[in-house]
Design a protein around this motif. Sequence first.
Motif, PDB file in Angstrom:
ATOM      1  N   VAL A  82      10.574  -9.581  -1.286  1.00  0.00           N
ATOM      2  CA  VAL A  82      11.308  -9.171  -0.041  1.00  0.00           C
ATOM      3  C   VAL A  82      11.554  -7.755   0.092  1.00  0.00           C
ATOM      4  O   VAL A  82      12.170  -7.036  -0.559  1.00  0.00           O
ATOM      5  N   TRP A  83      10.918  -7.358   1.270  1.00  0.00           N
ATOM      6  CA  TRP A  83      10.906  -5.895   1.369  1.00  0.00           C
ATOM      7  C   TRP A  83      11.524  -5.430   2.479  1.00  0.00           C
ATOM      8  O   TRP A  83      11.413  -6.232   3.918  1.00  0.00           O
ATOM      9  N   MET A  84      12.564  -4.596   2.442  1.00  0.00           N
ATOM     10  CA  MET A  84      13.362  -3.886   3.680  1.00  0.00           C
ATOM     11  C   MET A  84      12.803  -2.833   4.096  1.00  0.00           C
ATOM     12  O   MET A  84      12.950  -1.692   3.297  1.00  0.00           O
ATOM     13  N   HIS A  85      12.365  -2.771   5.182  1.00  0.00           N
ATOM     14  CA  HIS A  85      11.661  -1.541   5.946  1.00  0.00           C
ATOM     15  C   HIS A  85      12.387  -0.388   6.132  1.00  0.00           C
ATOM     16  O   HIS A  85      13.644  -0.650   6.396  1.00  0.00           O
ATOM     17  N   GLY A  86      12.150   0.885   6.041  1.00  0.00           N
ATOM     18  CA  GLY A  86      12.797   2.147   6.336  1.00  0.00           C
ATOM     19  C   GLY A  86      12.444   2.427   7.749  1.00  0.00           C
ATOM     20  O   GLY A  86      12.093   1.669   8.408  1.00  0.00           O
ATOM     21  N   GLY A  87      12.945   3.572   8.135  1.00  0.00           N
ATOM     22  CA  GLY A  87      12.814   4.116   9.456  1.00  0.00           C
ATOM     23  C   GLY A  87      14.075   4.475   9.985  1.00  0.00           C
ATOM     24  O   GLY A  87      14.300   4.748  11.277  1.00  0.00           O
ATOM     25  N   GLY A  88      14.948   4.988   9.114  1.00  0.00           N
ATOM     26  CA  GLY A  88      16.216   5.415   9.373  1.00  0.00           C
ATOM     27  C   GLY A  88      17.020   4.407  10.326  1.00  0.00           C
ATOM     28  O   GLY A  88      18.049   5.157  11.091  1.00  0.00           O
ATOM     29  N   PHE A  89      16.878   3.205  10.176  1.00  0.00           N
ATOM     30  CA  PHE A  89      17.553   2.210  10.880  1.00  0.00           C
ATOM     31  C   PHE A  89      17.302   2.213  12.231  1.00  0.00           C
ATOM     32  O   PHE A  89      17.926   1.429  13.163  1.00  0.00           O
ATOM     33  N   VAL A  90      16.348   2.949  12.858  1.00  0.00           N
ATOM     34  CA  VAL A  90      16.096   3.218  14.149  1.00  0.00           C
ATOM     35  C   VAL A  90      14.734   2.885  14.519  1.00  0.00           C
ATOM     36  O   VAL A  90      14.345   2.541  15.604  1.00  0.00           O
ATOM     37  N   ALA A  91      13.881   2.729  13.452  1.00  0.00           N
ATOM     38  CA  ALA A  91      12.595   2.566  13.834  1.00  0.00           C
ATOM     39  C   ALA A  91      11.975   1.063  13.079  1.00  0.00           C
ATOM     40  O   ALA A  91      12.570   0.815  12.133  1.00  0.00           O
ATOM     41  N   PRO A  92      10.880   0.506  13.958  1.00  0.00           N
ATOM     42  CA  PRO A  92      10.717  -0.871  13.163  1.00  0.00           C
ATOM     43  C   PRO A  92       9.565  -0.751  12.033  1.00  0.00           C
ATOM     44  O   PRO A  92       9.303   0.212  11.318  1.00  0.00           O
ATOM     45  N   PRO A 144      10.960 -16.310  -9.097  1.00  0.00           N
ATOM     46  CA  PRO A 144      10.878 -14.971  -9.417  1.00  0.00           C
ATOM     47  C   PRO A 144      10.873 -14.209  -8.033  1.00  0.00           C
ATOM     48  O   PRO A 144      10.196 -14.399  -7.102  1.00  0.00           O
ATOM     49  N   THR A 145      11.590 -13.136  -7.792  1.00  0.00           N
ATOM     50  CA  THR A 145      11.636 -12.320  -6.418  1.00  0.00           C
ATOM     51  C   THR A 145      11.838 -10.918  -6.838  1.00  0.00           C
ATOM     52  O   THR A 145      12.963 -10.469  -7.587  1.00  0.00           O
ATOM     53  N   LEU A 146      11.062 -10.148  -6.103  1.00  0.00           N
ATOM     54  CA  LEU A 146      11.084  -8.524  -6.170  1.00  0.00           C
ATOM     55  C   LEU A 146      11.766  -8.131  -4.946  1.00  0.00           C
ATOM     56  O   LEU A 146      11.268  -8.476  -3.723  1.00  0.00           O
ATOM     57  N   LEU A 147      13.071  -7.675  -4.929  1.00  0.00           N
ATOM     58  CA  LEU A 147      13.904  -7.038  -3.723  1.00  0.00           C
ATOM     59  C   LEU A 147      13.581  -5.619  -3.609  1.00  0.00           C
ATOM     60  O   LEU A 147      13.989  -4.927  -4.820  1.00  0.00           O
ATOM     61  N   GLY A 148      13.115  -5.146  -2.503  1.00  0.00           N
ATOM     62  CA  GLY A 148      13.066  -3.667  -2.634  1.00  0.00           C
ATOM     63  C   GLY A 148      13.000  -2.914  -1.104  1.00  0.00           C
ATOM     64  O   GLY A 148      13.288  -3.831  -0.208  1.00  0.00           O
ATOM     65  N   ALA A 172      17.973 -11.203  -7.479  1.00  0.00           N
ATOM     66  CA  ALA A 172      16.406 -10.892  -7.590  1.00  0.00           C
ATOM     67  C   ALA A 172      16.059 -10.727  -9.060  1.00  0.00           C
ATOM     68  O   ALA A 172      16.821 -10.310  -9.991  1.00  0.00           O
ATOM     69  N   THR A 173      14.801 -10.989  -9.535  1.00  0.00           N
ATOM     70  CA  THR A 173      14.192 -10.504 -10.751  1.00  0.00           C
ATOM     71  C   THR A 173      14.461  -9.055 -11.015  1.00  0.00           C
ATOM     72  O   THR A 173      14.311  -8.782 -11.975  1.00  0.00           O
ATOM     73  N   GLY A 174      14.207  -8.508  -9.936  1.00  0.00           N
ATOM     74  CA  GLY A 174      13.945  -6.948  -9.931  1.00  0.00           C
ATOM     75  C   GLY A 174      14.127  -6.363  -8.685  1.00  0.00           C
ATOM     76  O   GLY A 174      13.735  -6.884  -7.727  1.00  0.00           O
ATOM     77  N   MET A 175      14.441  -5.115  -8.812  1.00  0.00           N
ATOM     78  CA  MET A 175      14.472  -4.275  -7.405  1.00  0.00           C
ATOM     79  C   MET A 175      13.516  -2.926  -7.772  1.00  0.00           C
ATOM     80  O   MET A 175      13.348  -2.121  -8.703  1.00  0.00           O
ATOM     81  N   LEU A 176      12.933  -2.604  -6.392  1.00  0.00           N
ATOM     82  CA  LEU A 176      12.091  -1.350  -6.234  1.00  0.00           C
ATOM     83  C   LEU A 176      12.696  -0.468  -5.233  1.00  0.00           C
ATOM     84  O   LEU A 176      12.569  -0.850  -3.989  1.00  0.00           O
ATOM     85  N   LEU A 177      13.078   0.734  -5.472  1.00  0.00           N
ATOM     86  CA  LEU A 177      13.403   1.759  -4.348  1.00  0.00           C
ATOM     87  C   LEU A 177      13.006   2.772  -4.161  1.00  0.00           C
ATOM     88  O   LEU A 177      12.729   3.451  -5.075  1.00  0.00           O
ATOM     89  N   LEU A 178      12.422   3.095  -3.071  1.00  0.00           N
ATOM     90  CA  LEU A 178      11.634   4.314  -2.775  1.00  0.00           C
ATOM     91  C   LEU A 178      12.543   5.247  -1.886  1.00  0.00           C
ATOM     92  O   LEU A 178      12.734   4.941  -0.893  1.00  0.00           O
ATOM     93  N   ALA A 179      13.107   6.159  -2.574  1.00  0.00           N
ATOM     94  CA  ALA A 179      13.991   7.232  -1.772  1.00  0.00           C
ATOM     95  C   ALA A 179      15.012   6.559  -0.916  1.00  0.00           C
ATOM     96  O   ALA A 179      14.949   6.672   0.234  1.00  0.00           O
ATOM     97  N   PRO A 180      15.923   5.510  -1.580  1.00  0.00           N
ATOM     98  CA  PRO A 180      16.934   4.869  -0.700  1.00  0.00           C
ATOM     99  C   PRO A 180      17.810   5.692  -0.222  1.00  0.00           C
ATOM    100  O   PRO A 180      18.438   6.469  -0.862  1.00  0.00           O
TER     101      PRO A 180
END
Length: 303
Positions: A82-92, A144-148, A172-180
């Motif tokens: 399950v990936w939550m996309h970035g974009g400053g909350f303003v970009a798709p 099993p779910t990766l939330l990131g 979630a089983t694990g989380m992955l965060l890129l410059a959150p």
Amino acid sequence: MPSLRHELLAYAVPRVRRSRELDDAERERGRLERWHSGLDRSLPTRLVRHLHQRYEVEVDRTGDFPTHVLTPRTHDVEATVVWMHGGGFVAPIDAFHVRYADRLAQQLRARVVLPDYPLAPEHTWADSHDALVEITARWTASGPTLLGGDSAGGGIAVAVAQSLRDRGHEQATGMLLLAPWVDLTTSTPSTAWFNARDPWLHLGKLKAYAEWWAGSPEDLARPEVSPALADLAGLPPALMFCGTRDLLLPGCRLLAGRAAEAGWPLRYVEEPGLIHVYPLLPAIPEAARAWRTTEGFLGRSFG
């Protein structure tokens, strides 16, 4: 020392993305609203070769907004990303998000779930948070779910994990965060120092986008908006990356420090001289190194 390829991208990416400081908040709001009115919200797949051959691509419209679900065609599903996309909350959703989520899915033999949540300034966190929690809970309950997530999406992922915990859902089983982006108050004293060194992000825009996403200045410190300021106990094992030429670095350091105090098993990797979301950048040795670390984390978390 950052590689030459990284330095070329650190120069090029802000220019390609037309990154500049905020000149006028109302003018920026109008620009974003005009852009959003003409957006193509279909899944951007141009960077993922043969994606439709590898996955059955569906759009789940059972919630208040569409969610893209990519299910492998060639093998059984063993996990969910399950990936939550970035974009400053303003970009798709961007093609780079799809490519990275595909890479994670191949590593885990997983399906991909990409929520296309509504964007600021027309919408706030309140228009999507509960739905994102329910979407994620549906998949964490199934296996099993990766939330990131990256950048703004990384902050959403942490806030969703906190709500999963508080509402009694399977984590979630694990989380992955890129410059959150996890502290929208931007109150950390070193924020201005890093603003002067970040070639891509700008503090004026961050403050405007943060207030639009929060809905009001009073809500900037809410757990759903700034999860680094909330209770971090009981969250799943996580891996986080950030570079030191990133305006979001103070928030990542705050999150790492408070995670240690709360006993949250969060491994934090900080790379000197690297820019925002560097693990997403193509063909640089620093991203390759981050991926090797990610492979190790996924192997330990998902067996």
